[in-house]
Design a protein around this motif. Sequence first.
Motif, PDB file in Angstrom:
ATOM      1  N   LEU A 184      63.561  33.778  60.654  1.00 51.09           N
ATOM      2  CA  LEU A 184      63.596  32.952  61.865  1.00 51.09           C
ATOM      3  C   LEU A 184      63.059  33.714  63.071  1.00 51.09           C
ATOM      4  O   LEU A 184      62.530  33.113  64.005  1.00 51.09           O
ATOM      5  N   ILE A 185      63.197  35.016  63.069  1.00 55.94           N
ATOM      6  CA  ILE A 185      62.781  35.838  64.200  1.00 55.94           C
ATOM      7  C   ILE A 185      61.255  35.941  64.280  1.00 55.94           C
ATOM      8  O   ILE A 185      60.695  36.055  65.368  1.00 55.94           O
ATOM      9  N   LYS A 186      60.589  35.851  63.155  1.00 57.86           N
ATOM     10  CA  LYS A 186      59.142  36.074  63.101  1.00 57.86           C
ATOM     11  C   LYS A 186      58.343  35.018  63.856  1.00 57.86           C
ATOM     12  O   LYS A 186      57.356  35.330  64.501  1.00 57.86           O
ATOM     13  N   ARG A 187      58.769  33.761  63.752  1.00 54.49           N
ATOM     14  CA  ARG A 187      58.003  32.685  64.380  1.00 54.49           C
ATOM     15  C   ARG A 187      58.880  31.946  65.374  1.00 54.49           C
ATOM     16  O   ARG A 187      59.960  31.468  65.036  1.00 54.49           O
ATOM     17  N   LYS A 188      58.392  31.819  66.589  1.00 62.88           N
ATOM     18  CA  LYS A 188      59.134  31.171  67.665  1.00 62.88           C
ATOM     19  C   LYS A 188      59.469  29.717  67.313  1.00 62.88           C
ATOM     20  O   LYS A 188      60.546  29.230  67.609  1.00 62.88           O
ATOM     21  N   GLY A 189      58.561  29.053  66.667  1.00 65.88           N
ATOM     22  CA  GLY A 189      58.769  27.654  66.309  1.00 65.88           C
ATOM     23  C   GLY A 189      59.936  27.447  65.355  1.00 65.88           C
ATOM     24  O   GLY A 189      60.465  26.351  65.254  1.00 65.88           O
ATOM     25  N   ASP A 190      60.323  28.496  64.646  1.00 64.81           N
ATOM     26  CA  ASP A 190      61.438  28.376  63.705  1.00 64.81           C
ATOM     27  C   ASP A 190      62.793  28.624  64.358  1.00 64.81           C
ATOM     28  O   ASP A 190      63.764  27.958  64.040  1.00 64.81           O
ATOM     29  N   TRP A 191      62.895  29.574  65.281  1.00 63.98           N
ATOM     30  CA  TRP A 191      64.208  29.914  65.825  1.00 63.98           C
ATOM     31  C   TRP A 191      64.574  29.127  67.070  1.00 63.98           C
ATOM     32  O   TRP A 191      65.747  28.997  67.393  1.00 63.98           O
ATOM     33  N   VAL A 192      63.603  28.592  67.782  1.00 66.01           N
ATOM     34  CA  VAL A 192      63.908  27.852  69.012  1.00 66.01           C
ATOM     35  C   VAL A 192      64.807  26.646  68.742  1.00 66.01           C
ATOM     36  O   VAL A 192      65.810  26.450  69.443  1.00 66.01           O
ATOM     37  N   PRO A 193      64.525  25.801  67.739  1.00 68.35           N
ATOM     38  CA  PRO A 193      65.437  24.672  67.492  1.00 68.35           C
ATOM     39  C   PRO A 193      66.856  25.126  67.139  1.00 68.35           C
ATOM     40  O   PRO A 193      67.830  24.503  67.562  1.00 68.35           O
ATOM     41  N   PHE A 194      66.970  26.207  66.386  1.00 74.49           N
ATOM     42  CA  PHE A 194      68.300  26.721  66.052  1.00 74.49           C
ATOM     43  C   PHE A 194      69.018  27.218  67.309  1.00 74.49           C
ATOM     44  O   PHE A 194      70.216  27.024  67.464  1.00 74.49           O
ATOM     45  N   PHE A 195      68.282  27.879  68.184  1.00 73.69           N
ATOM     46  CA  PHE A 195      68.876  28.382  69.416  1.00 73.69           C
ATOM     47  C   PHE A 195      69.366  27.227  70.295  1.00 73.69           C
ATOM     48  O   PHE A 195      70.490  27.246  70.800  1.00 73.69           O
ATOM     49  N   VAL A 196      68.537  26.214  70.473  1.00 74.66           N
ATOM     50  CA  VAL A 196      68.913  25.063  71.309  1.00 74.66           C
ATOM     51  C   VAL A 196      70.110  24.324  70.697  1.00 74.66           C
ATOM     52  O   VAL A 196      71.082  24.012  71.392  1.00 74.66           O
ATOM     53  N   ALA A 197      70.042  24.058  69.395  1.00 77.08           N
ATOM     54  CA  ALA A 197      71.151  23.367  68.734  1.00 77.08           C
ATOM     55  C   ALA A 197      72.424  24.199  68.781  1.00 77.08           C
ATOM     56  O   ALA A 197      73.520  23.668  68.994  1.00 77.08           O
ATOM     57  N   GLY A 198      72.282  25.501  68.593  1.00 78.50           N
ATOM     58  CA  GLY A 198      73.453  26.381  68.638  1.00 78.50           C
ATOM     59  C   GLY A 198      74.061  26.440  70.023  1.00 78.50           C
ATOM     60  O   GLY A 198      75.291  26.410  70.179  1.00 78.50           O
ATOM     61  N   ALA A 199      73.222  26.537  71.038  1.00 74.51           N
ATOM     62  CA  ALA A 199      73.726  26.591  72.415  1.00 74.51           C
ATOM     63  C   ALA A 199      74.461  25.302  72.770  1.00 74.51           C
ATOM     64  O   ALA A 199      75.554  25.343  73.345  1.00 74.51           O
TER      65      ALA A 199
ATOM     66  N   GLN B  64      80.442  21.123  63.155  1.00 73.18           N
ATOM     67  CA  GLN B  64      79.042  21.080  63.571  1.00 73.18           C
ATOM     68  C   GLN B  64      78.518  22.507  63.766  1.00 73.18           C
ATOM     69  O   GLN B  64      77.430  22.847  63.295  1.00 73.18           O
ATOM     70  N   THR B  65      79.284  23.340  64.434  1.00 78.25           N
ATOM     71  CA  THR B  65      78.883  24.720  64.671  1.00 78.25           C
ATOM     72  C   THR B  65      78.780  25.486  63.355  1.00 78.25           C
ATOM     73  O   THR B  65      77.812  26.220  63.130  1.00 78.25           O
ATOM     74  N   ALA B  66      79.763  25.307  62.477  1.00 73.35           N
ATOM     75  CA  ALA B  66      79.746  26.001  61.177  1.00 73.35           C
ATOM     76  C   ALA B  66      78.547  25.569  60.336  1.00 73.35           C
ATOM     77  O   ALA B  66      77.881  26.413  59.713  1.00 73.35           O
ATOM     78  N   LEU B  67      78.250  24.270  60.310  1.00 71.34           N
ATOM     79  CA  LEU B  67      77.101  23.790  59.529  1.00 71.34           C
ATOM     80  C   LEU B  67      75.779  24.287  60.114  1.00 71.34           C
ATOM     81  O   LEU B  67      74.843  24.579  59.374  1.00 71.34           O
ATOM     82  N   LEU B  68      75.711  24.394  61.416  1.00 72.42           N
ATOM     83  CA  LEU B  68      74.498  24.926  62.043  1.00 72.42           C
ATOM     84  C   LEU B  68      74.295  26.388  61.664  1.00 72.42           C
ATOM     85  O   LEU B  68      73.182  26.808  61.338  1.00 72.42           O
ATOM     86  N   ILE B  69      75.373  27.163  61.682  1.00 67.10           N
ATOM     87  CA  ILE B  69      75.286  28.574  61.277  1.00 67.10           C
ATOM     88  C   ILE B  69      74.887  28.665  59.808  1.00 67.10           C
ATOM     89  O   ILE B  69      74.028  29.475  59.446  1.00 67.10           O
ATOM     90  N   LEU B  70      75.488  27.834  58.962  1.00 65.15           N
ATOM     91  CA  LEU B  70      75.138  27.833  57.537  1.00 65.15           C
ATOM     92  C   LEU B  70      73.672  27.450  57.331  1.00 65.15           C
ATOM     93  O   LEU B  70      72.981  28.040  56.502  1.00 65.15           O
ATOM     94  N   THR B  71      73.191  26.493  58.107  1.00 66.72           N
ATOM     95  CA  THR B  71      71.783  26.098  58.019  1.00 66.72           C
ATOM     96  C   THR B  71      70.868  27.255  58.398  1.00 66.72           C
ATOM     97  O   THR B  71      69.853  27.489  57.745  1.00 66.72           O
ATOM     98  N   ALA B  72      71.224  27.997  59.434  1.00 65.22           N
ATOM     99  CA  ALA B  72      70.409  29.151  59.851  1.00 65.22           C
ATOM    100  C   ALA B  72      70.473  30.274  58.824  1.00 65.22           C
ATOM    101  O   ALA B  72      69.452  30.897  58.518  1.00 65.22           O
ATOM    102  N   ILE B  73      71.654  30.531  58.279  1.00 65.29           N
ATOM    103  CA  ILE B  73      71.812  31.613  57.301  1.00 65.29           C
ATOM    104  C   ILE B  73      71.032  31.329  56.021  1.00 65.29           C
ATOM    105  O   ILE B  73      70.503  32.243  55.396  1.00 65.29           O
ATOM    106  N   THR B  74      70.948  30.079  55.637  1.00 63.11           N
ATOM    107  CA  THR B  74      70.271  29.716  54.386  1.00 63.11           C
ATOM    108  C   THR B  74      68.804  29.351  54.601  1.00 63.11           C
ATOM    109  O   THR B  74      68.205  28.722  53.734  1.00 63.11           O
TER     110      THR B  74
END
Length: 125
Positions: A79-94, A61-71
């Motif tokens: 992802l850094i430019k818009r808060k709406g894009d990185w917040v779900p990744f941050f929550v899911a990653g945490a 799950q963690t590896a697929l989440l990282i792969l999803t963020a990288i791609t």
Amino acid sequence: MTRLPALQAILAPAHFFAYATLLGAQLYQSFVVVKIAYEALPAQAFTSLQKRVFPIYFRRQTALLILTAITFPHGPLALIKRKGDWVPFFVAGATALLNLAVYGPRTSRLMMRRRALGMLTDGVL
């Protein structure tokens, strides 16, 4: 500027595949496999299965989440430019990291302790 469309052409399908695999695996594990295993197996066998399956599941799950963020289609830095894009990744990653490092091992230890004390019987977890 010709690199950006080429990068998007590569990243978009990889991102879709990584996200679809992540979502499908989570839904299948959570709502199909666990329910069937709980109903079909005796309590001790279910506990043994969960002890072996969940660490692998949390790592993947963690590896697929990282792969999803990288791609991410516009590149991972987008992802850094818009808060709406990185917040779900941050929550899911945490939450994935908490499951992997804290809650998964803690739950496994508790299940093994209950099993050793004879508190696990069929139908009662």
